[in-house]
Design a protein around this motif. Structure first.
Motif, PDB file in Angstrom:
ATOM      1  N   MET A  77    -105.480 -33.641   2.281  1.00 35.66           N
ATOM      2  CA  MET A  77    -104.735 -33.567   3.532  1.00 35.66           C
ATOM      3  C   MET A  77    -104.434 -32.110   3.878  1.00 35.66           C
ATOM      4  SD  MET A  77    -101.174 -35.532   4.452  1.00 35.66           S
ATOM      5  CE  MET A  77    -100.310 -34.908   2.997  1.00 35.66           C
ATOM      6  N   LYS A  78    -104.338 -31.861   5.180  1.00 32.10           N
ATOM      7  CA  LYS A  78    -103.988 -30.544   5.689  1.00 32.10           C
ATOM      8  C   LYS A  78    -103.240 -30.731   6.999  1.00 32.10           C
ATOM      9  CE  LYS A  78    -106.184 -26.253   7.318  1.00 32.10           C
ATOM     10  NZ  LYS A  78    -107.475 -25.585   7.597  1.00 32.10           N
ATOM     11  N   SER A  79    -102.257 -29.892   7.249  1.00 30.52           N
ATOM     12  CA  SER A  79    -101.523 -29.957   8.507  1.00 30.52           C
ATOM     13  C   SER A  79    -102.314 -29.244   9.611  1.00 30.52           C
ATOM     14  CB  SER A  79    -100.157 -29.287   8.358  1.00 30.52           C
ATOM     15  OG  SER A  79     -99.426 -29.883   7.312  1.00 30.52           O
ATOM     16  N   PRO A  80    -102.206 -29.725  10.866  1.00 26.78           N
ATOM     17  CA  PRO A  80    -101.457 -30.906  11.284  1.00 26.78           C
ATOM     18  C   PRO A  80    -102.330 -32.166  11.342  1.00 26.78           C
ATOM     19  CG  PRO A  80    -102.061 -29.633  13.221  1.00 26.78           C
ATOM     20  CD  PRO A  80    -102.647 -28.922  12.022  1.00 26.78           C
ATOM     21  N   SER A 129     -94.426 -36.210   6.543  1.00 30.48           N
ATOM     22  CA  SER A 129     -93.821 -34.914   6.870  1.00 30.48           C
ATOM     23  C   SER A 129     -94.771 -33.775   6.528  1.00 30.48           C
ATOM     24  CB  SER A 129     -92.504 -34.745   6.097  1.00 30.48           C
ATOM     25  OG  SER A 129     -91.548 -35.691   6.498  1.00 30.48           O
ATOM     26  N   ASN A 130     -95.415 -33.867   5.350  1.00 28.74           N
ATOM     27  CA  ASN A 130     -96.367 -32.825   4.958  1.00 28.74           C
ATOM     28  C   ASN A 130     -97.564 -32.786   5.900  1.00 28.74           C
ATOM     29  OD1 ASN A 130     -94.811 -32.024   2.767  1.00 28.74           O
ATOM     30  ND2 ASN A 130     -95.863 -33.382   1.336  1.00 28.74           N
ATOM     31  N   ALA A 131     -98.018 -33.961   6.319  1.00 33.23           N
ATOM     32  CA  ALA A 131     -99.157 -34.011   7.236  1.00 33.23           C
ATOM     33  C   ALA A 131     -98.820 -33.357   8.566  1.00 33.23           C
ATOM     34  CB  ALA A 131     -99.575 -35.456   7.462  1.00 33.23           C
ATOM     35  N   GLU A 132     -97.556 -33.419   8.931  1.00 34.25           N
ATOM     36  CA  GLU A 132     -97.144 -32.862  10.219  1.00 34.25           C
ATOM     37  C   GLU A 132     -97.105 -31.341  10.197  1.00 34.25           C
ATOM     38  OE1 GLU A 132     -93.540 -33.349  13.523  1.00 34.25           O
ATOM     39  OE2 GLU A 132     -93.477 -34.444  11.625  1.00 34.25           O
ATOM     40  N   GLU A 133     -96.547 -30.768   9.103  1.00 34.41           N
ATOM     41  CA  GLU A 133     -96.333 -29.314   9.198  1.00 34.41           C
ATOM     42  C   GLU A 133     -96.229 -28.567   7.884  1.00 34.41           C
ATOM     43  OE1 GLU A 133     -91.464 -29.399   9.542  1.00 34.41           O
ATOM     44  OE2 GLU A 133     -92.634 -28.851  11.277  1.00 34.41           O
ATOM     45  N   ASN A 134     -96.362 -29.209   6.746  1.00 27.61           N
ATOM     46  CA  ASN A 134     -96.043 -28.516   5.489  1.00 27.61           C
ATOM     47  C   ASN A 134     -97.237 -28.183   4.598  1.00 27.61           C
ATOM     48  OD1 ASN A 134     -93.286 -28.542   6.069  1.00 27.61           O
ATOM     49  ND2 ASN A 134     -93.049 -30.599   5.221  1.00 27.61           N
ATOM     50  N   MET A 135     -98.463 -28.449   5.031  1.00 26.12           N
ATOM     51  CA  MET A 135     -99.633 -28.159   4.206  1.00 26.12           C
ATOM     52  C   MET A 135    -100.592 -27.264   4.972  1.00 26.12           C
ATOM     53  SD  MET A 135    -100.589 -31.600   2.078  1.00 26.12           S
ATOM     54  CE  MET A 135     -99.627 -32.076   0.636  1.00 26.12           C
ATOM     55  N   ASP A 136    -100.632 -25.977   4.602  1.00 24.00           N
ATOM     56  CA  ASP A 136    -101.498 -25.030   5.287  1.00 24.00           C
ATOM     57  C   ASP A 136    -102.939 -25.114   4.802  1.00 24.00           C
ATOM     58  OD1 ASP A 136     -99.350 -24.044   6.761  1.00 24.00           O
ATOM     59  OD2 ASP A 136     -98.826 -22.581   5.213  1.00 24.00           O
ATOM     60  N   MET A 151     -70.722 -39.935   1.991  1.00 25.04           N
ATOM     61  CA  MET A 151     -72.056 -40.072   2.548  1.00 25.04           C
ATOM     62  C   MET A 151     -73.074 -39.485   1.578  1.00 25.04           C
ATOM     63  SD  MET A 151     -73.738 -38.368   5.982  1.00 25.04           S
ATOM     64  CE  MET A 151     -72.515 -39.119   7.052  1.00 25.04           C
ATOM     65  N   SER A 152     -74.142 -40.236   1.305  1.00 27.37           N
ATOM     66  CA  SER A 152     -75.279 -39.679   0.584  1.00 27.37           C
ATOM     67  C   SER A 152     -76.480 -39.707   1.512  1.00 27.37           C
ATOM     68  CB  SER A 152     -75.558 -40.464  -0.701  1.00 27.37           C
ATOM     69  OG  SER A 152     -75.980 -41.784  -0.416  1.00 27.37           O
ATOM     70  N   TYR A 153     -77.383 -38.742   1.326  1.00 24.89           N
ATOM     71  CA  TYR A 153     -78.536 -38.706   2.215  1.00 24.89           C
ATOM     72  C   TYR A 153     -79.762 -38.186   1.466  1.00 24.89           C
ATOM     73  CZ  TYR A 153     -78.562 -33.611   2.718  1.00 24.89           C
ATOM     74  OH  TYR A 153     -78.657 -32.263   2.472  1.00 24.89           O
ATOM     75  N   ILE A 154     -80.917 -38.621   1.932  1.00 24.11           N
ATOM     76  CA  ILE A 154     -82.179 -38.130   1.379  1.00 24.11           C
ATOM     77  C   ILE A 154     -83.124 -37.676   2.485  1.00 24.11           C
ATOM     78  CG2 ILE A 154     -82.069 -39.583  -0.670  1.00 24.11           C
ATOM     79  CD1 ILE A 154     -84.146 -41.383   0.773  1.00 24.11           C
ATOM     80  N   GLY A 155     -82.678 -37.708   3.732  1.00 25.05           N
ATOM     81  CA  GLY A 155     -83.568 -37.386   4.841  1.00 25.05           C
ATOM     82  C   GLY A 155     -84.050 -35.954   4.806  1.00 25.05           C
ATOM     83  N   ILE A 156     -85.278 -35.753   5.255  1.00 23.49           N
ATOM     84  CA  ILE A 156     -85.859 -34.420   5.359  1.00 23.49           C
ATOM     85  C   ILE A 156     -86.176 -34.178   6.824  1.00 23.49           C
ATOM     86  CG2 ILE A 156     -87.761 -32.909   4.672  1.00 23.49           C
ATOM     87  CD1 ILE A 156     -88.058 -34.643   2.175  1.00 23.49           C
ATOM     88  N   GLY A 157     -85.589 -33.156   7.396  1.00 25.75           N
ATOM     89  CA  GLY A 157     -85.795 -32.895   8.809  1.00 25.75           C
ATOM     90  C   GLY A 157     -87.051 -32.082   9.060  1.00 25.75           C
ATOM     91  N   SER A 158     -87.732 -32.358  10.164  1.00 29.20           N
ATOM     92  CA  SER A 158     -88.850 -31.527  10.575  1.00 29.20           C
ATOM     93  C   SER A 158     -88.300 -30.306  11.298  1.00 29.20           C
ATOM     94  CB  SER A 158     -89.795 -32.310  11.485  1.00 29.20           C
ATOM     95  OG  SER A 158     -89.104 -32.771  12.632  1.00 29.20           O
ATOM     96  N   GLY A 159     -89.012 -29.196  11.165  1.00 37.11           N
ATOM     97  CA  GLY A 159     -88.515 -27.966  11.764  1.00 37.11           C
ATOM     98  C   GLY A 159     -87.298 -27.463  11.016  1.00 37.11           C
TER      99      GLY A 159
END
Length: 362
Positions: A33-36, A70-77, A277-285
């Motif tokens: 895989m590679k972004s985007p 998330s990685n497919a969107e923007e995190n793998m160069d 509150m507990s959270y595991i979300g990862i935001g884009s940008g």
């Protein structure tokens, strides 16, 4: 052919052997895989020589995770192998792999603790990630025919289908989020985001003593909301901001956020006095958020990050999957072959209304 013979194994994988030499390689399929949003299935050579303290795993199932999206969107160069929700069979053993046998059905921890550093010796194994892991163990990962994995991260299982067993990794994430929230008997719990982790958190929260669990999600995610209701949650389907739902304000002792971090400021309004509150979300940008710290202070609220790395609790969640506490058939909505990995990624991206968890089976 320059001294190389090709043999076709029973599984259809090409074995490429150097004539008269000990070294050999096996040609397998592996997804990269590679972004985007670029994804391809390659044929690669997997060395036949197994690294010390590693095993060769024949992959039987691997789930697509929100992190993959998330990685497919923007995190793998650069092109990289992927897939970390893995169930398989031990095909071969390297040296120093005591306790494992060829033919064992196993799941793989995505990270592990070393057991020897100061943190581990002080009982904080949850803060150590120094054990070897499969992320850099070889040229393939979970979306492949075969892969290498360190023996220390291999967990045996039985009594489950491979696709159900592949839920162990995200179920461990859900268990960590519930544990981080410290749910007590009688607590009112709200889960924001009916993705696979949020859904699996519902029965775990109920078994932890929650008096009721409310699950909030977008109306378009109807398959996920239906699953939430079947798992025992009261469902709130809405496309409005949580801030606009005055009937939910300050009603919950615990709020679990399985959505992008940008949802946290809105979700704070749901917490009752002294809530956690507990959270595991990862935001884009940008992952930056803002909220009223004075309100947070005077209401004695707590915000806790759940990051299930090292990957703990596999024995617990495997038992929950086996006894039906976490019903795999409610979580897994699609099973697709490795040859369709590109289609599967597109499905997860474009049709969340019908998809819950997609599992790839070679």
């Amino acid at each position: 052919m320059n001294g190389i013979e090709l043999e076709l194994t029973a599984s259809g994988v090409e074995s490429r052997k150097n004539v008269g030499k000990e070294l050999a390689s096996v040609q397998i399929r592996s997804a990269y895989m590679k972004s985007p949003w670029e994804c391809m299935l390659r044929k690669i050579d997997l060395p036949d020589q197994i690294p010390d303290k590693h095993v060769l795993i024949r992959v039987e199932a691997c789930g697509i995770c929100g992190t993959d999206l998330s990685n497919a969107e923007e995190n793998m160069d650069d092109w990289q192998p992927f897939g970390h929700e893995i169930a398989g069979v031990v095909e071969k053993l390297g040296s120093h792999c005591e306790g494992l046998q060829v033919g064992d059905t196993v799941v793989l921890e995505s990270a592990g603790f070393c057991g020897t550093c100061d943190l581990c010796r002080n009982g904080r194994v949850d803060l150590c990630n120094k054990a070897p892991h499969f992320w850099n163990a070889g040229p393939s990962m979970g979306f492949s025919d075969y892969m290498f994995a360190p023996a220390c991260g291999v967990v045996r299982y039985d009594g489950l289908t491979p696709d159900a067993a592949s839920l162990a990794e995200p179920a461990g994430v859900a268990y960590d989020m519930v544990k981080t929230a410290d749910i007590q008997h009688g607590d009112r719990v709200c889960i924001i985001g009916p993705g696979p982790i949020g859904l699996m958190a519902i029965p775990i929260a109920l078994r932890s003593g929650a008096d009721k669990v409310v699950c909030v999600g977008r109306t378009r995610n109807h398959a996920r909301l239906e699953a939430a209701a079947k798992l025992g949650a009261q469902v709130v389907a809405s496309d409005r901001s949580i801030v606009e739902h005055a009937e939910l304000h300050r009603q919950f002792d615990r709020v679990l956020v399985t959505a992008p971090v940008q949802m946290i400021p809105e979700a704070i309004s749901l917490l009752a006095y002294g809530g956690i509150m507990s959270y595991i979300g990862i935001g884009s940008g940008s992952g930056m958020i803002q909220f009223d710290a004075n309100d947070f202070h005077y209401r004695k609220l707590q915000l806790r990050a759940s990051f299930a790395s090292p990957a703990l609790y596999y024995p617990i969640v495997l038992k929950m999957l086996k006894n039906g506490t976490i019903p795999a058939d409610l979580i897994i909505s699609h099973r697709m072959p490795l040859a369709d990995i590109e289609k599967a990624m597109t499905l997860c991206k474009e049709d969340k209304g019908k998809t819950v968890k997609v599992v790839i089976t070679p």
